[in-house]
Write a protein that holds these residues in place. Structure first.
Motif, PDB file in Angstrom:
ATOM      1  N   LEU A 247       0.831  -1.200   0.000  1.00 41.89           N
ATOM      2  CA  LEU A 247       0.000   0.000   0.000  1.00 41.89           C
ATOM      3  C   LEU A 247       0.867   1.252   0.000  1.00 41.89           C
ATOM      4  O   LEU A 247       1.961   1.265   0.583  1.00 41.89           O
ATOM      5  N   SER A 248       0.382   2.294  -0.644  1.00 40.11           N
ATOM      6  CA  SER A 248       1.017   3.608  -0.578  1.00 40.11           C
ATOM      7  C   SER A 248       0.225   4.464   0.399  1.00 40.11           C
ATOM      8  O   SER A 248      -1.006   4.510   0.332  1.00 40.11           O
ATOM      9  N   ILE A 249       0.930   5.138   1.292  1.00 45.76           N
ATOM     10  CA  ILE A 249       0.292   5.922   2.349  1.00 45.76           C
ATOM     11  C   ILE A 249       0.855   7.337   2.334  1.00 45.76           C
ATOM     12  O   ILE A 249       2.075   7.530   2.396  1.00 45.76           O
ATOM     13  N   VAL A 250      -0.033   8.325   2.241  1.00 48.99           N
ATOM     14  CA  VAL A 250       0.374   9.724   2.279  1.00 48.99           C
ATOM     15  C   VAL A 250      -0.437  10.418   3.360  1.00 48.99           C
ATOM     16  O   VAL A 250      -1.667  10.413   3.330  1.00 48.99           O
ATOM     17  N   LEU A 251       0.248  11.026   4.323  1.00 52.93           N
ATOM     18  CA  LEU A 251      -0.393  11.744   5.424  1.00 52.93           C
ATOM     19  C   LEU A 251       0.234  13.127   5.524  1.00 52.93           C
ATOM     20  O   LEU A 251       1.446  13.260   5.729  1.00 52.93           O
ATOM     21  N   LEU A 252      -0.590  14.175   5.389  1.00 57.41           N
ATOM     22  CA  LEU A 252      -0.073  15.541   5.369  1.00 57.41           C
ATOM     23  C   LEU A 252      -0.764  16.427   6.402  1.00 57.41           C
ATOM     24  O   LEU A 252      -1.953  16.283   6.659  1.00 57.41           O
ATOM     25  N   ASN A 253       0.020  17.341   6.951  1.00 55.76           N
ATOM     26  CA  ASN A 253      -0.481  18.417   7.803  1.00 55.76           C
ATOM     27  C   ASN A 253      -1.272  17.926   9.012  1.00 55.76           C
ATOM     28  O   ASN A 253      -2.476  18.139   9.124  1.00 55.76           O
ATOM     29  N   SER A 254      -0.566  17.253   9.891  1.00 53.53           N
ATOM     30  CA  SER A 254      -1.172  16.899  11.177  1.00 53.53           C
ATOM     31  C   SER A 254      -0.416  17.635  12.276  1.00 53.53           C
ATOM     32  O   SER A 254       0.741  18.019  12.107  1.00 53.53           O
ATOM     33  N   PHE A 255      -1.090  17.863  13.387  1.00 57.55           N
ATOM     34  CA  PHE A 255      -0.479  18.575  14.501  1.00 57.55           C
ATOM     35  C   PHE A 255      -0.136  17.582  15.606  1.00 57.55           C
ATOM     36  O   PHE A 255      -0.866  16.635  15.858  1.00 57.55           O
ATOM     37  N   GLY A 256       0.976  17.819  16.249  1.00 57.11           N
ATOM     38  CA  GLY A 256       1.451  16.891  17.258  1.00 57.11           C
ATOM     39  C   GLY A 256       2.515  15.996  16.662  1.00 57.11           C
ATOM     40  O   GLY A 256       2.315  15.387  15.603  1.00 57.11           O
ATOM     41  N   LYS A 257       3.658  15.907  17.322  1.00 57.83           N
ATOM     42  CA  LYS A 257       4.815  15.191  16.797  1.00 57.83           C
ATOM     43  C   LYS A 257       4.523  13.743  16.440  1.00 57.83           C
ATOM     44  O   LYS A 257       5.063  13.201  15.479  1.00 57.83           O
ATOM     45  N   LEU A 258       3.641  13.095  17.205  1.00 54.93           N
ATOM     46  CA  LEU A 258       3.387  11.670  17.010  1.00 54.93           C
ATOM     47  C   LEU A 258       2.141  11.384  16.181  1.00 54.93           C
ATOM     48  O   LEU A 258       1.827  10.230  15.922  1.00 54.93           O
ATOM     49  N   THR A 259       1.427  12.424  15.764  1.00 53.38           N
ATOM     50  CA  THR A 259       0.150  12.213  15.081  1.00 53.38           C
ATOM     51  C   THR A 259       0.265  11.392  13.798  1.00 53.38           C
ATOM     52  O   THR A 259      -0.568  10.511  13.562  1.00 53.38           O
ATOM     53  N   PRO A 260       1.264  11.616  12.924  1.00 50.09           N
ATOM     54  CA  PRO A 260       1.340  10.774  11.725  1.00 50.09           C
ATOM     55  C   PRO A 260       1.520   9.291  12.041  1.00 50.09           C
ATOM     56  O   PRO A 260       0.974   8.426  11.346  1.00 50.09           O
ATOM     57  N   PHE A 261       2.255   9.002  13.099  1.00 43.66           N
ATOM     58  CA  PHE A 261       2.454   7.607  13.479  1.00 43.66           C
ATOM     59  C   PHE A 261       1.170   7.046  14.097  1.00 43.66           C
ATOM     60  O   PHE A 261       0.809   5.889  13.863  1.00 43.66           O
ATOM     61  N   GLY A 262       0.474   7.881  14.868  1.00 47.12           N
ATOM     62  CA  GLY A 262      -0.817   7.468  15.401  1.00 47.12           C
ATOM     63  C   GLY A 262      -1.814   7.228  14.285  1.00 47.12           C
ATOM     64  O   GLY A 262      -2.571   6.257  14.301  1.00 47.12           O
ATOM     65  N   ASP A 263      -1.830   8.126  13.298  1.00 47.31           N
ATOM     66  CA  ASP A 263      -2.713   7.949  12.146  1.00 47.31           C
ATOM     67  C   ASP A 263      -2.385   6.665  11.398  1.00 47.31           C
ATOM     68  O   ASP A 263      -3.277   5.952  10.934  1.00 47.31           O
ATOM     69  N   SER A 264      -1.107   6.365  11.259  1.00 48.45           N
ATOM     70  CA  SER A 264      -0.697   5.138  10.569  1.00 48.45           C
ATOM     71  C   SER A 264      -1.225   3.911  11.296  1.00 48.45           C
ATOM     72  O   SER A 264      -1.729   2.969  10.671  1.00 48.45           O
ATOM     73  N   ASN A 265      -1.143   3.919  12.610  1.00 52.01           N
ATOM     74  CA  ASN A 265      -1.647   2.788  13.386  1.00 52.01           C
ATOM     75  C   ASN A 265      -3.167   2.710  13.354  1.00 52.01           C
ATOM     76  O   ASN A 265      -3.739   1.612  13.312  1.00 52.01           O
ATOM     77  N   ARG A 266      -3.834   3.873  13.371  1.00 53.25           N
ATOM     78  CA  ARG A 266      -5.290   3.883  13.233  1.00 53.25           C
ATOM     79  C   ARG A 266      -5.702   3.343  11.861  1.00 53.25           C
ATOM     80  O   ARG A 266      -6.681   2.579  11.739  1.00 53.25           O
ATOM     81  N   LEU A 267      -4.936   3.728  10.860  1.00 60.98           N
ATOM     82  CA  LEU A 267      -5.205   3.242   9.507  1.00 60.98           C
ATOM     83  C   LEU A 267      -5.051   1.732   9.432  1.00 60.98           C
ATOM     84  O   LEU A 267      -5.915   1.031   8.874  1.00 60.98           O
ATOM     85  N   ARG A 268      -3.964   1.235   9.974  1.00 51.58           N
ATOM     86  CA  ARG A 268      -3.712  -0.216   9.931  1.00 51.58           C
ATOM     87  C   ARG A 268      -4.810  -0.981  10.656  1.00 51.58           C
ATOM     88  O   ARG A 268      -5.296  -2.016  10.177  1.00 51.58           O
ATOM     89  N   LYS A 269      -5.226  -0.466  11.799  1.00 45.99           N
ATOM     90  CA  LYS A 269      -6.292  -1.103  12.575  1.00 45.99           C
ATOM     91  C   LYS A 269      -7.595  -1.140  11.784  1.00 45.99           C
ATOM     92  O   LYS A 269      -8.318  -2.141  11.768  1.00 45.99           O
ATOM     93  N   TRP A 270      -7.907  -0.037  11.100  1.00 46.98           N
ATOM     94  CA  TRP A 270      -9.119   0.054  10.280  1.00 46.98           C
ATOM     95  C   TRP A 270      -9.094  -0.924   9.132  1.00 46.98           C
ATOM     96  O   TRP A 270     -10.074  -1.605   8.834  1.00 46.98           O
ATOM     97  N   LEU A 271      -7.943  -1.024   8.474  1.00 49.81           N
ATOM     98  CA  LEU A 271      -7.795  -1.952   7.356  1.00 49.81           C
ATOM     99  C   LEU A 271      -7.990  -3.389   7.796  1.00 49.81           C
ATOM    100  O   LEU A 271      -8.713  -4.175   7.163  1.00 49.81           O
ATOM    101  N   LEU A 272      -7.357  -3.746   8.890  1.00 50.68           N
ATOM    102  CA  LEU A 272      -7.430  -5.140   9.357  1.00 50.68           C
ATOM    103  C   LEU A 272      -8.803  -5.483   9.887  1.00 50.68           C
ATOM    104  O   LEU A 272      -9.274  -6.621   9.762  1.00 50.68           O
ATOM    105  N   ALA A 273      -9.474  -4.502  10.477  1.00 43.86           N
ATOM    106  CA  ALA A 273     -10.824  -4.758  11.005  1.00 43.86           C
ATOM    107  C   ALA A 273     -11.827  -4.982   9.897  1.00 43.86           C
ATOM    108  O   ALA A 273     -12.860  -5.656  10.086  1.00 43.86           O
ATOM    109  N   GLY A 274     -11.543  -4.442   8.712  1.00 43.60           N
ATOM    110  CA  GLY A 274     -12.511  -4.547   7.621  1.00 43.60           C
ATOM    111  C   GLY A 274     -12.331  -5.749   6.731  1.00 43.60           C
ATOM    112  O   GLY A 274     -13.098  -5.941   5.779  1.00 43.60           O
ATOM    113  N   THR A 275     -11.315  -6.561   7.033  1.00 40.75           N
ATOM    114  CA  THR A 275     -11.060  -7.727   6.162  1.00 40.75           C
ATOM    115  C   THR A 275     -11.535  -9.012   6.827  1.00 40.75           C
ATOM    116  O   THR A 275     -11.821  -9.050   8.022  1.00 40.75           O
TER     117      THR A 275
END
Length: 275
Positions: A247-275
């Motif tokens: 998968l290609s993942i692009v995440l832009l303009n989030s606030f908070g140093k860890l937010t992109p990594f949190g978003d990545s984990n939220r994304l992964r959780k969402w993907l796995l929950a839907g399969t």
């Protein structure tokens, strides 16, 4: 007989199409990403999730993927030594660097540090030592963007320090796909630690990757780059394998140093929950 053959062929084509389709396409719900723009694509370029994908934004050090591609496209000697000078200092944001004036590394090492550790002086030195100098380098960056179909993108410096380095999530997905074809860039984007010796009379310097997800065993990452300036917010682009799919993942303009990594984990959780 002809009807039977036609039916069999139709069933075979249908089965082949289903076999090639991503199991993530068409998922319901929302991953709850906090990044202002987000785009997730499967290996065929199909959109799995998109959010504000066409808004033009500053992209900070995501720029360095383009920097690395332009250098490599030029076929310059990767073993040639490059020495940091005062021309490479950051006069835009006044950021510091562990590469003092006089620090000398190979062009290959400068690419590695620019991509993996977002070393600004390394990126600046790559542009400065390009045939024709910095102006020619920035022109080559924009020409490369045009060749990739990045119609809403503009590049202004090799480090991504200037606000005028602009793109969209859609355009950056094109850039990530192109960067994935360069082995040195994928190596740099996934190397967790690198030791270099830029000084003859000092000990080595150890650099770490700016993408903390590389330390997470749940993630299988093939390419990554982070970015941050105030105007761009926190940014992250990746190629990652999730449940056997690239998968290609692009995440832009989030606030908070860890937010992109949190978003990545939220994304992964969402993907796995839907399969």
């Amino acid at each position: 007989m002809r009807i039977a053959c036609a039916l069999a062929l139709a069933l075979l084509c249908c089965a082949t199409a289903q076999a090639g389709a991503s199991k993530f396409v068409g998922l319901g719900g929302n991953p709850g990403l906090r990044s202002a723009s987000a785009l997730i694509l499967d290996a065929e370029g199909n959109i799995i999730y998109g959010k504000d994908t066409e808004t033009v934004r500053s992209i900070a050090s995501i720029t360095k993927l383009m920097t690395a591609m332009v250098v490599l496209d030029a076929g310059l000697d990767l073993d040639e030594s490059i020495t940091i000078t005062r021309e490479d200092r950051d006069t835009v944001r006044l950021t510091g660097s562990r590469l003092d004036y006089g620090a000398t590394l190979s062009r290959r090492e400068m690419i590695m540090l620019a991509v993996m550790s977002s070393e600004n002086r390394a990126a600046a030195a790559l542009g400065r030592t390009f045939p024709g100098g910095m102006d020619a380098f920035v022109a080559a960056m924009n020409a490369k963007a045009k060749s990739l179909g990045m119609v809403h993108s503009r590049f202004a410096d090799p480090a991504g320090l200037r606000t005028e380095n602009l793109s969209t999530a859609s355009d950056l997905a094109r850039m990530v796909a192109a960067a994935d074809d360069y082995p040195l860039i994928t190596e740099a984007g996934t190397t967790q630690r690198l030791e270099v010796r830029p000084y003859t009379r000092r000990g080595p310097l150890t650099y770490g990757n700016t993408n903390r997800l590389l330390k997470n065993e749940k993630w299988d990452i093939a390419l990554s780059k982070t970015g941050y300036i105030n105007e761009a917010g926190r940014c992250l682009v990746m190629k990652a394998n999730i449940e056997g799919e690239e998968l290609s993942i692009v995440l832009l303009n989030s606030f908070g140093k860890l937010t992109p990594f949190g978003d990545s984990n939220r994304l992964r959780k969402w993907l796995l929950a839907g399969t």
